[in-house]
Write an enzyme that holds these catalytic residues in place. Structure first.
Site, PDB file in Angstrom:
ATOM      1  N   GLY A  23       0.862  -1.116   0.122  1.00 42.82           N
ATOM      2  CA  GLY A  23       0.027  -0.248  -0.183  1.00 42.82           C
ATOM      3  C   GLY A  23       1.137   1.471  -0.235  1.00 42.82           C
ATOM      4  NE  ARG A  70       6.025  -0.989   4.747  1.00 41.11           N
ATOM      5  CZ  ARG A  70       6.451  -1.072   5.899  1.00 41.11           C
ATOM      6  NH1 ARG A  70       7.315  -1.714   5.429  1.00 41.11           N
ATOM      7  NH2 ARG A  70       5.997  -0.667   7.068  1.00 41.11           N
ATOM      8  NE  ARG A  90      -2.856  11.214  -9.353  1.00 45.30           N
ATOM      9  CZ  ARG A  90      -4.087  12.260  -8.977  1.00 45.30           C
ATOM     10  NH1 ARG A  90      -4.328  12.908  -7.444  1.00 45.30           N
ATOM     11  NH2 ARG A  90      -4.980  12.754  -9.930  1.00 45.30           N
ATOM     12  NE  ARG A  95      -3.866  -5.693   0.577  1.00 48.00           N
ATOM     13  CZ  ARG A  95      -3.497  -4.414   1.563  1.00 48.00           C
ATOM     14  NH1 ARG A  95      -1.656  -3.710   1.078  1.00 48.00           N
ATOM     15  NH2 ARG A  95      -3.409  -4.363   3.053  1.00 48.00           N
ATOM     16  CB  SER A 115      -0.394  -4.317   7.698  1.00 53.63           C
ATOM     17  OG  SER A 115      -1.236  -3.583   7.380  1.00 53.63           O
ATOM     18  CG  ASP A 134      -3.070  -3.605  14.174  1.00 59.93           C
ATOM     19  OD1 ASP A 134      -2.942  -2.932  15.239  1.00 59.93           O
ATOM     20  OD2 ASP A 134      -2.372  -3.471  13.617  1.00 59.93           O
ATOM     21  NE  ARG A 169       2.459  -2.326  12.787  1.00 60.64           N
ATOM     22  CZ  ARG A 169       0.967  -1.266  12.700  1.00 60.64           C
ATOM     23  NH1 ARG A 169       1.038  -1.248  11.911  1.00 60.64           N
ATOM     24  NH2 ARG A 169       0.231  -1.420  13.593  1.00 60.64           N
TER      25      ARG A 169
END
Length: 238
Positions: A24, A28, A47, A91, A94, A208, A221
């Site tokens: 996302g 990363r 962008r 994809r 998290s 989470d 993470r």
């Protein structure tokens, strides 16, 4: 001859592989390229949705940010598939674990993706469509996770449009249906891939634990996400 471009992806003659990893966060994507890919070149900065192409274990691989949510990943995956000829999209991101035993740092592989989004209505399916990941990629991802000594779970995930839900009981109802984890993109990605006849998969790290209320720290993470990245790269280069 100039390379194709879209309003959102302008490679300026830089290559885009037929295999793309999609975190996302565009930063990363940059991290994956710098850490794992050899001879990586940037193919998109429109962008600030960064995209890179390089090689991993001798295989050309691209990585590009998807943004957050089904509308964003669906826009980018549609252009990657239909304009740039991408055949495999994975994809990496998290998720929130929604079942006992799906703990922090575990890897979740989205066999299917339920959703509260209206995105699927555009396809005019005369019923309820179940967005599903590529079984070939699932097999590879499970093998890669086990080879790496990682705890892995395979099953249904929830791709939700809602991060802050006014209905505080909504997730409990998904949990009762056995949904393993919640994220925000895979249903749109799977539907786009299915409509185009290409392969897609979602590979996630549990950041989470929604059952116990525990969560990872930013430092933790980093390590957990690295394991997931290595599983995804092994999956697309097997």
């Amino acid at each position: 001859m100039t390379s194709p471009s879209t309003p959102h992806i302008d490679p300026k003659d830089a290559p885009i592989a037929d295999v793309v990893l999609m975190p996302g966060d565009p930063l990363r994507a940059k991290f994956i390229a710098e850490t794992y890919l050899e001879d990586a070149v940037c193919f998109n900065q429109v962008r600030n949705m960064l995209g890179f192409t390089g090689t991993y274990r001798g295989r050309e691989v691209s990585v590009m940010g998807s943004g957050m949510g089904i509308p964003s990943i669906s826009l980018y995956s549609h252009e990657l598939i239909h304009t740039f000829g991408v055949k495999t999209l994975v994809r990496v991101g998290s998720c929130g674990g929604m079942q006992e035993g799906v703990g922090l740092y575990d890897i979740v592989i989205g066999q299917s993706a339920s959703t509260d989004s209206n995105y699927l209505s555009q396809f005019g399916i005369p019923g309820t469509y179940a967005p599903t990941g590529s079984y070939r990629l699932i097999e590879r991802a499970v093998a890669a996770a086990r080879d790496g000594g990682h705890r892995v779970h395979v099953g249904n995930v929830l791709s939700s449009d809602i991060f802050y839900n006014a209905d505080e009981s909504a997730l409990q109802r998904w949990m009762r249906m056995g949904v393993l984890a919640v994220e925000m993109e895979s249903a749109g990605l799977y539907a786009n891939a299915a409509a185009a006849g290409v392969e897609a998969l979602g590979v996630f790290t549990v950041s989470d634990d929604l059952v116990t209320g525990t969560h990872t720290t930013p430092e933790e993470r980093q390590t957990a996400f690295t394991a997931m990245m290595e599983v995804a790269l092994a999956t697309v280069t097997a």
